[in-house]
Scaffold this motif. Structure first.
Motif, mmCIF file in Angstrom:
data_model
loop_
_atom_site.group_PDB
_atom_site.id
_atom_site.type_symbol
_atom_site.label_atom_id
_atom_site.label_comp_id
_atom_site.label_asym_id
_atom_site.label_seq_id
_atom_site.Cartn_x
_atom_site.Cartn_y
_atom_site.Cartn_z
ATOM 1 N N GLU A 321 0.837 -1.213 0.000
ATOM 2 C CA GLU A 321 0.000 0.000 0.000
ATOM 3 C C GLU A 321 0.865 1.254 0.000
ATOM 4 O OE1 GLU A 321 -2.996 0.237 -0.689
ATOM 5 O OE2 GLU A 321 -3.931 -1.674 -0.223
ATOM 6 N N ASN A 324 2.124 1.711 -3.512
ATOM 7 C CA ASN A 324 1.058 2.109 -4.443
ATOM 8 C C ASN A 324 0.466 3.476 -4.098
ATOM 9 O OD1 ASN A 324 1.529 -0.242 -5.749
ATOM 10 N ND2 ASN A 324 -0.330 -1.302 -5.087
ATOM 11 N N ASN A 325 0.781 3.991 -2.912
ATOM 12 C CA ASN A 325 0.289 5.316 -2.506
ATOM 13 C C ASN A 325 1.492 6.180 -2.105
ATOM 14 O OD1 ASN A 325 -2.867 5.020 -2.264
ATOM 15 N ND2 ASN A 325 -1.982 3.136 -1.446
ATOM 16 N N THR A 328 1.290 8.963 0.550
ATOM 17 C CA THR A 328 1.209 8.476 1.932
ATOM 18 C C THR A 328 2.607 8.134 2.433
ATOM 19 O OG1 THR A 328 -0.934 7.525 1.412
ATOM 20 C CG2 THR A 328 0.139 6.698 3.401
ATOM 21 N N GLU A 415 -11.181 3.323 -0.203
ATOM 22 C CA GLU A 415 -9.932 4.094 -0.355
ATOM 23 C C GLU A 415 -8.937 3.759 0.753
ATOM 24 O OE1 GLU A 415 -10.747 8.289 -0.341
ATOM 25 O OE2 GLU A 415 -11.781 8.174 -2.283
ATOM 26 N N ARG A 417 -6.817 5.344 3.028
ATOM 27 C CA ARG A 417 -6.673 6.735 3.511
ATOM 28 C C ARG A 417 -6.417 6.722 5.017
ATOM 29 N NH1 ARG A 417 -10.317 10.581 5.388
ATOM 30 N NH2 ARG A 417 -12.038 9.164 5.068
ATOM 31 N N LYS A 478 3.042 -0.244 -10.301
ATOM 32 C CA LYS A 478 2.348 -0.583 -9.046
ATOM 33 C C LYS A 478 2.677 -2.016 -8.640
ATOM 34 C CE LYS A 478 -1.314 2.614 -8.762
ATOM 35 N NZ LYS A 478 -1.417 3.403 -7.592
#
Ligand code: HEM
Length: 505
Positions: A321, A324-325, A328, A415, A417, A478
Motif C-alpha cells: 500500500e 502504491n500510494n 502516503t 480508499e 486513507r 504498481k
C-alpha cells in the motif's frame, strides 16, 4: 449384485432417509436464520461451493440478512455481518460462542483441539492461553534487525546489497526471516543468520506445507459431507505426514536443545525463577503437571502459524500500500524525520510518538484484514441469536472485514486513507474499543499477540520508510495486490518484488 455394494447402497439410502427425517423434525422445532435452499445430505453446498470468502459472504448477507445460515452438508455455518450481532457473539454471549469449530484437517494439526487456538472454551483453553501469553507480553519489543540488510531495529542500510536498490528483493522472503527471528527469539532465544540457514530453510518448508494444506478449500467437500471422506484419504494422509515431520523438527532441533540449556541453568532457574524464553515457560508448566508433552508441541505449532504468518502477511500488505500510494509514503517519512530528527533510527518506544505511522498500520489492517472472518467461533450448545435459534456446534463467521468496510459506517471505505484514523475515526483503536474495527478480534478469544504484532509492524515500517524509498520493481508502476483468500486468512496472491533505494549513502 455384489453383497457389499448392496449393503452400501442400503446404508446410504437409510442415512439419506434419516437425514431428511431429522432435518424435518429439527426444522419444525427450531427457528433457524434464513439462508439458501437446502437438500438432504449436501445442504446448500452444491449452490455455494467453495465461494464463501468474506467478499462472497457480503453478497449473501445482502440477500439473506445480517444473520444467515449456510447448511454445508453436516456443518451449519452462521454468518454475522452487523456490529450489533458481532457484539452479541463476541462480548455479551462471549462464553456461549467462545469455542472453536475445527475440521477434519484441523483435527490432525491441533490434536483434536488439544492446542490453544482451536481448543474448546474451558479450563484447558484458559490454562494454555495464560501459558502462551506470558512470553509475548513480557518480550513484546524484541524486534530484531533484518529486512533491508543490517542497521536499525527493523530495517537498516543496504550497502551490502546494491541489487536491492536496483533490481529489487522478493519482499516476502525478507519479511519471513525477520518475523521468524522475532518469534524464535521470544520462543527459543534463537536467531537465524540468513535466508540460507539450513534449519531456517527446513522450518519454513514444513510450516509452508502445513499452511498450504490448512488454508486450502480443497478439502471442504469431505469435511462437509462425511460419505465423501474416502476421497480425501490421500489428503489426510499427507496432513498426518506433515504434522509428524513438523513435530519431529520442533522436538529435535528446538525443544530438546532448550531442555539441555535449561538443565545447565537449572540452579539459576530455581533460585531466581528466571525463565528466559517462551519454551522455558511451556516446559515449566509441563513439569508442574499443568500440561503434557503434546500440549507443549501444540503450543509451538500454534505460534509457528498464529504469530508468524499473520505478521508477515500484514507487513506485506502495508508495504504494498505504501508503494502504491507514494504520497502516503512521503507523508510518513516526513513525520518520522520531523519528530525523531533525520537518521535517528526508529525504536519501539518511538513508534508510539508517530501518529501517522499508527494510522498507516490501522488503515492497512482495515482494508486488508488478515483474518477477515476471525478464527471461526462455535457454540457448544444450542443458543439464541438475533431472535433465531442457532443449532449446537454451529461454525460462526463474524465478517469483521465487512464491519470495517461497510459504507454505512465508514466514509469511502474502498480508499486507502490513513488520515481517517486521525480525523473522523480518531477514537478507533486496534484493540477493539469500537466493534466496527476488530482486526485482532475482541473479547475472550481475541488475539493475545496484538501488542507484539503492532510493535513489529511499527518498527519495521518505520525503519524501512526512514531509510529507504520503497518503489515498485523496474518496468512496473504498481505492486499487484490481487488477493489469495484461504480458509482463514487473506494474503497477497503474488510474491511482490520491491526496490529499496537507500536515502543515506
Ligand atoms: C487469534 C489476528 C498476530 C497469537 C487471533 C484472531 C485474530 C488475530 C483475528 C482471532 C480472534 C477471534 O477469533 O475472536 C492477528 C493479526 C496478527 C496477529 C492480524 C498480526 C498482524 C499474532 C501474534 C501472536 C498471535 C504475533 C503471538 C502470540 C494468536 C493466538 C490466537 C490468535 C494464540 C488464538 C486466541 C484464542 O483462541 O484464544 N489473531 N494476530 N497472533 N492470535 Fe493473533
Amino acid at each position: 449384485m455384489d453383497l457389499l455394494l448392496l449393503k452400501t447402497l442400503v446404508g446410504l439410502f437409510s442415512a439419506a432417509a434419516a437425514a431428511i427425517l431429522i432435518s424435518k423434525l429439527r426444522g419444525k422445532r427450531l427457528n433457524l436464520p434464513p439462508g439458501p435452499f437446502t437438500l438432504p445430505l449436501v445442504g446448500c453446498w452444491l449452490q455455494i461451493g467453495n465461494n464463501f470468502d468474506h467478499h462472497h459472504l457480503v453478497n449473501y448477507a445482502k440477500k439473506f440478512g445480517q444473520l444467515f445460515l449456510l447448511r454445508m452438508g453436516q456443518r451449519n455455518m452462521a454468518v454475522i455481518s452487523s456490529p450489533e450481532l458481532a457484539r452479541e457473539v463476541l462480548l455479551k454471549q462471549g462464553k456461549e460462542f467462545g469455542s472453536r469449530s475445527r475440521s477434519i484437517v484441523f483435527d490432525i494439526f491441533t490434536g483434536k483441539g488439544q492446542d490453544m487456538v482451536f481448543a474448546e472454551y474451558g479450563d484447558h483453553w484458559r490454562k494454555m492461553r495464560r501459558i502462551v501469553s506470558v512470553p509475548f507480553f513480557t518480550n513484546r519489543a524484541a524486534v530484531p534487525s533484518g529486512v533491508g540488510g543490517g542497521g536499525g531495529e527493523g530495517g537498516g542500510g543496504s550497502e551490502e546489497e546494491p541489487a536491492a536498490a536496483e533490481e529489487g528483493v522478493v519482499l516476502r522472503r525478507r519479511l519471513e526471516l525477520m518475523v521468524y527471528n522475532n518469534v524464535y527469539k521470544i520462543m527459543f532465544d534463537k536467531r537465524f543468520e540468513s535466508e540460507e540457514d539450513p534449519l531456517f530453510v527446513k522450518l519454513k518448508r514444513v510450516n509452508g506445507e502445513r499452511s498450504k494444506l490448512g488454508q486450502s478449500r480443497e478439502y471442504n467437500f469431505g469435511d462437509f459431507v462425511p460419505i465423501l471422506r474416502p476421497f480425501l484419504r490421500g489428503y489426510l494422509k499427507t496432513c498426518r505426514e506433515v504434522a509428524r515431520r513438523r513435530f519431529n523438527l520442533y522436538k529435535d532441533s528446538f525443544i530438546h536443545n532448550r531442555k539441555s540449556v535449561g538443565a545447565s541453568r537449572k540452579g539459576m532457574v530455581e533460585k531466581n525463577n528466571d525463565l528466559k524464553c517462551g519454551i522455558d515457560h511451556f516446559l515449566e508448566a509441563q513439569k508442574n503437571g499443568e500440561i503434557n508433552e503434546d500440549n507443549v508441541l501444540l503450543l509451538v505449532e500454534n505460534m509457528n502459524v498464529a504469530a508468524i504468518e499473520t505478521t508477515v502477511w500484514a507487513l506485506e500488505w502495508a508495504i504494498a500500500e505504501l508503494i502504491n500510494n507514494p504520497k502516503t509514503q512521503a507523508k510518513l517519512r516526513a513525520e518520522i524525520d520531523t519528530i525523531l530528527g533525520p537518521k535517528n533510527q526508529v525504536t519501539e518506544p518511538d513508534t508510539h510518538k508517530l501518529p501517522y505511522l499508527q494510522a498507516v498500520i490501522k488503515e492497512t489492517l482495515r482494508l486488508r484484514m488478515i483474518v477477515p472472518c476471525l478464527v471461526p467461533h462455535m457454540n457448544l450448545h444450542q443458543a439464541k441469536l438475533g431472535g433465531y435459534d442457532i443449532p449446537a456446534e454451529c461454525r460462526i463467521y463474524v465478517n469483521a472485514w465487512w464491519l470495517a468496510n461497510d459504507p454505512t459506517h465508514w466514509k469511502k471505505p474502498e480508499e486507502f486513507r490513513p488520515e481517517r484514523f486521525l480525523e473522523e475515526e480518531s477514537n478507533v483503536e486496534a484493540h477493539g474499543n469500537n466493534i466496527k474495527y476488530i482486526p485482532f478480534g475482541v473479547g475472550r478469544r481475541n488475539c493475545p499477540g496484538m501488542l507484539n504484532a503492532m510493535a513489529v509492524l511499527g518498527i519495521t515500517l518505520g525503519s524501512l520508510v526512514q531509510n529507504f524509498e520503497l518503489l515498485p520493481p523496474p518496468g512496473q508502476s504498481k505492486i499487484d495486490t490481487a488477493e489469495n483468500n484461504g480458509q482463514f486468512a487473506t494474503r497477497m496472491l503474488n510474491h511482490a518484488t520491491i526496490v529499496l533505494k537507500p536515502r543515506y549513502v
